[in-house]
Design a protein around this motif. Structure first.
Motif, PDB file in Angstrom:
ATOM      1  N   THR A   1      75.663  16.016 100.956  1.00 24.82           N
ATOM      2  CA  THR A   1      74.207  16.456 101.428  1.00 24.82           C
ATOM      3  C   THR A   1      74.662  17.739 102.484  1.00 24.82           C
ATOM      4  O   THR A   1      75.628  17.920 102.825  1.00 24.82           O
ATOM      5  CB  THR A   1      73.239  15.323 102.289  1.00 24.82           C
TER       6      THR A   1
ATOM      7  N   ALA B   1      73.112  25.158 101.044  1.00 27.91           N
ATOM      8  CA  ALA B   1      73.352  24.486  99.847  1.00 27.91           C
ATOM      9  C   ALA B   1      73.451  25.826  99.081  1.00 27.91           C
ATOM     10  O   ALA B   1      73.969  25.962  98.273  1.00 27.91           O
ATOM     11  CB  ALA B   1      72.097  23.573  99.406  1.00 27.91           C
TER      12      ALA B   1
ATOM     13  N   MET C   1      77.046  26.619  97.282  1.00 29.38           N
ATOM     14  CA  MET C   1      76.473  26.914  94.970  1.00 29.38           C
ATOM     15  C   MET C   1      77.336  27.962  94.485  1.00 29.38           C
ATOM     16  O   MET C   1      78.073  28.128  93.941  1.00 29.38           O
ATOM     17  CB  MET C   1      75.324  26.244  94.550  1.00 29.38           C
TER      18      MET C   1
ATOM     19  N   ASP D   1      66.848  18.159  88.991  1.00 32.30           N
ATOM     20  CA  ASP D   1      67.669  19.311  90.098  1.00 32.30           C
ATOM     21  C   ASP D   1      66.517  20.605  90.865  1.00 32.30           C
ATOM     22  O   ASP D   1      65.346  20.960  89.636  1.00 32.30           O
ATOM     23  CB  ASP D   1      68.512  19.968  89.442  1.00 32.30           C
TER      24      ASP D   1
ATOM     25  N   PHE E   1      78.747  21.561  92.058  1.00 29.73           N
ATOM     26  CA  PHE E   1      78.260  22.334  93.038  1.00 29.73           C
ATOM     27  C   PHE E   1      77.201  23.229  92.609  1.00 29.73           C
ATOM     28  O   PHE E   1      76.863  23.994  92.603  1.00 29.73           O
ATOM     29  CB  PHE E   1      79.107  22.948  93.538  1.00 29.73           C
ATOM     30  N   SER E   2      77.478  23.058  91.051  1.00 30.54           N
ATOM     31  CA  SER E   2      76.071  23.838  90.000  1.00 30.54           C
ATOM     32  C   SER E   2      74.808  23.072  90.335  1.00 30.54           C
ATOM     33  O   SER E   2      73.678  24.195  89.756  1.00 30.54           O
ATOM     34  CB  SER E   2      76.697  23.983  88.492  1.00 30.54           C
ATOM     35  N   ARG E   3      74.525  22.453  90.596  1.00 28.67           N
ATOM     36  CA  ARG E   3      73.107  22.208  90.662  1.00 28.67           C
ATOM     37  C   ARG E   3      72.650  21.052  92.181  1.00 28.67           C
ATOM     38  O   ARG E   3      73.923  20.410  92.479  1.00 28.67           O
ATOM     39  CB  ARG E   3      72.951  21.060  89.733  1.00 28.67           C
ATOM     40  N   ALA E   4      71.463  21.181  92.296  1.00 25.82           N
ATOM     41  CA  ALA E   4      71.130  20.580  94.344  1.00 25.82           C
ATOM     42  C   ALA E   4      70.146  20.077  94.065  1.00 25.82           C
ATOM     43  O   ALA E   4      69.125  20.117  93.145  1.00 25.82           O
ATOM     44  CB  ALA E   4      71.512  21.464  94.732  1.00 25.82           C
TER      45      ALA E   4
ATOM     46  N   SER F   1      71.802  12.354  90.427  1.00 23.52           N
ATOM     47  CA  SER F   1      72.886  13.676  90.465  1.00 23.52           C
ATOM     48  C   SER F   1      74.252  12.734  89.830  1.00 23.52           C
ATOM     49  O   SER F   1      74.903  13.486  88.616  1.00 23.52           O
ATOM     50  CB  SER F   1      73.148  13.867  92.020  1.00 23.52           C
TER      51      SER F   1
ATOM     52  N   THR G   1      75.369  14.338  86.229  1.00 25.95           N
ATOM     53  CA  THR G   1      77.069  13.658  86.067  1.00 25.95           C
ATOM     54  C   THR G   1      78.046  13.553  84.824  1.00 25.95           C
ATOM     55  O   THR G   1      78.515  13.795  84.424  1.00 25.95           O
ATOM     56  CB  THR G   1      77.719  13.844  87.545  1.00 25.95           C
TER      57      THR G   1
ATOM     58  N   LEU H   1      74.693  17.303  96.523  1.00 22.38           N
ATOM     59  CA  LEU H   1      75.799  17.742  95.225  1.00 22.38           C
ATOM     60  C   LEU H   1      75.970  17.222  94.933  1.00 22.38           C
ATOM     61  O   LEU H   1      76.772  16.491  95.981  1.00 22.38           O
ATOM     62  CB  LEU H   1      76.218  19.068  95.977  1.00 22.38           C
ATOM     63  N   TRP H   2      76.821  17.004  93.833  1.00 23.52           N
ATOM     64  CA  TRP H   2      78.608  17.002  93.712  1.00 23.52           C
ATOM     65  C   TRP H   2      79.781  17.829  93.618  1.00 23.52           C
ATOM     66  O   TRP H   2      79.394  18.844  93.240  1.00 23.52           O
ATOM     67  CB  TRP H   2      77.856  16.423  91.495  1.00 23.52           C
TER      68      TRP H   2
END
Length: 420
Positions: free
Chosen positions: A158, A164, A168, A199, A223-226, A253, A257, A381-382
């Motif tokens: 997080t 964030a 990203m 997200d 890191f493309s989605r939160a 997530s 993912t 985030l991933w």
């Protein structure tokens, strides 16, 4: 008054509001002498107070009504049953019309020929090595995360709203890819309120623009989605705290993912202001999935019903001070061809193509992402993988799932999680 004795009955009025039978169903015999008034008066000794005698005609039943009191009820019941059957038949016919021939064709099929070896899958593991996100960069960004959780191969963590979006942007700005993406799609976008189901922050700039087909394809990458971990104070009145939590953010997530969703945008106008949106599980551009559009809502439904749920989505650019900074995302959910449940909202760009904050969207975003106590709502985030070996194993797993085409709402965990 010309009334027959057998068609009369006696009543006593003890008060203006009380009127009771005097002799019940007992009546003077048809051949008896004396008036009805005398007959009734003889029986008034059972009551206190003055007796008021009324002579009323008894209503004879009609032949069609029968002698039983339940015949009217049966008529009503039969009518209700026929109405229910008619309504059920209408609904069944409507549902049949909706689901027959309701399969949706992919709008991205035309670009498959431009992919290496005609492989219909476009995702992070199919990108050329030179155009993949550098693992060293991902590992550096992982060190800036808090509340880090690790599986056997992947890393989640997080960070604050203010951190964030820049994180990203940096992770998805890949040399050799970013420069070829239309400027409208560069930067980081905020989908206000979308965290209710999925997200809320997205970066689209790690993708590919197919100019001849006017189709843009991107996918879920590190890191493309939160995902928000708590409910923002000014969230929609339709939202409630139970739909926002750190536990839900982690589950969502990992679910998405594992699905490694791909997204295609087919532009219908020469000025690139309007595009239809489709979701593709595992980035398979041959098929259309509904899981991305409805968030994790569909995971709560039975598998047979999930397969019937469909959606229609589009994005339309709105007039703004900066081109591509404000979009309307329309969405409808339904069964088959009947899509009548409206969703969607606005998409605002909060970081521009060069990574700098865009006002007034940035300040609006920072103010919005606060909880009831005024504290920033953190995003989950991933962050990618531990090392090269973990990335390789994850790529092999997803490639096999894409080949077998086994991932759906019922068995997505086969590709979304690992042991450990």
């Amino acid at each position: 008054l010309g009334l027959h004795v057998e068609a009369s009955f006696c009543t006593v009025m003890r008060s203006p509001r009380e009127l009771r039978p005097l002799v019940g169903q007992e009546r003077p015999d048809a051949g008896s002498s004396g008036s009805v008034s005398d007959y009734c008066s003889e029986r008034s000794d059972a009551f206190d107070g003055p007796v008021h005698v009324e002579i009323r005609p008894r209503r004879e039943p009609r032949p069609s009504e029968g002698s039983g009191s339940g015949s009217g009820c049966r008529t009503v019941c039969y009518g209700c049953c026929f109405c229910c059957l008619g309504l059920s038949g209408t609904l069944a016919a409507s549902l049949l019309i909706c689901i027959v021939n309701s399969s949706e064709s992919s709008q991205a099929i035309s670009v498959i020929a431009e992919l290496p070896n005609g492989n219909p899958v476009m995702n992070w593991w199919t990108m050329p090595e030179s155009k993949q996100q550098p693992l060293s960069l991902l590992q550096d960004l992982q060190r800036g995360l808090s509340n880090v959780t690790k599986t056997s191969q992947q890393v989640f963590g997080t960070t604050s709203p203010a951190m964030a979006a820049p994180t990203m942007y940096e992770a998805t700005r890949v040399d050799g890819v970013w420069e070829k993406v239309p400027e409208k799609f560069r930067g980081v976008f905020w989908m206000r309120g979308n965290g209710l189901l999925a997200d809320e922050l997205i970066s689209l700039q790690y993708g590919r623009w197919f100019k001849n087909a006017s189709v843009f394809v991107t996918f879920l990458s590190p890191f493309s989605r939160a995902w928000p971990t708590a409910k923002p104070q000014n969230a929609s009145s339709l939202s409630f705290s139970a739909t926002y939590s750190a536990k839900l953010a982690e589950a969502r997530s990992r679910f998405f993912t594992g699905l490694s969703l791909g997204f295609s945008y087919a532009f219908r106008s020469s000025d690139w202001r309007y595009a239809t949106e489709q979701t593709h599980t595992l980035g398979n551009l041959n098929k259309v999935s509904q899981l991305g559009a409805a968030g994790d809502l569909l995971t709560q439904l039975p598998a047979w019903l999930t397969n019937l749920v469909t959606s229609y989505s589009y994005i339309e650019e709105r007039v703004s001070s900066s081109p591509g900074s404000l979009w309307r995302r329309g969405m409808w959910l339904g069964l088959g061809r009947c899509k009548c449940i409206p969703l969607g909202g606005e998409i605002k760009k909060i970081l521009g193509p060069d990574g700098t904050p865009l006002e007034p969207h940035w300040s609006e975003f920072v103010d919005y992402m606060q909880d009831d106590a005024g504290n920033p709502v953190e995003f989950l985030l991933w962050g990618g993988w531990h090392n090269k070996h973990g990335k390789k194993l994850s790529a092999e797993r997803h490639a096999n799932c894409a080949l077998q085409n086994e991932v759906d709402s019922g068995n997505a965990e086969a590709c979304s999680t690992e042991s450990g």
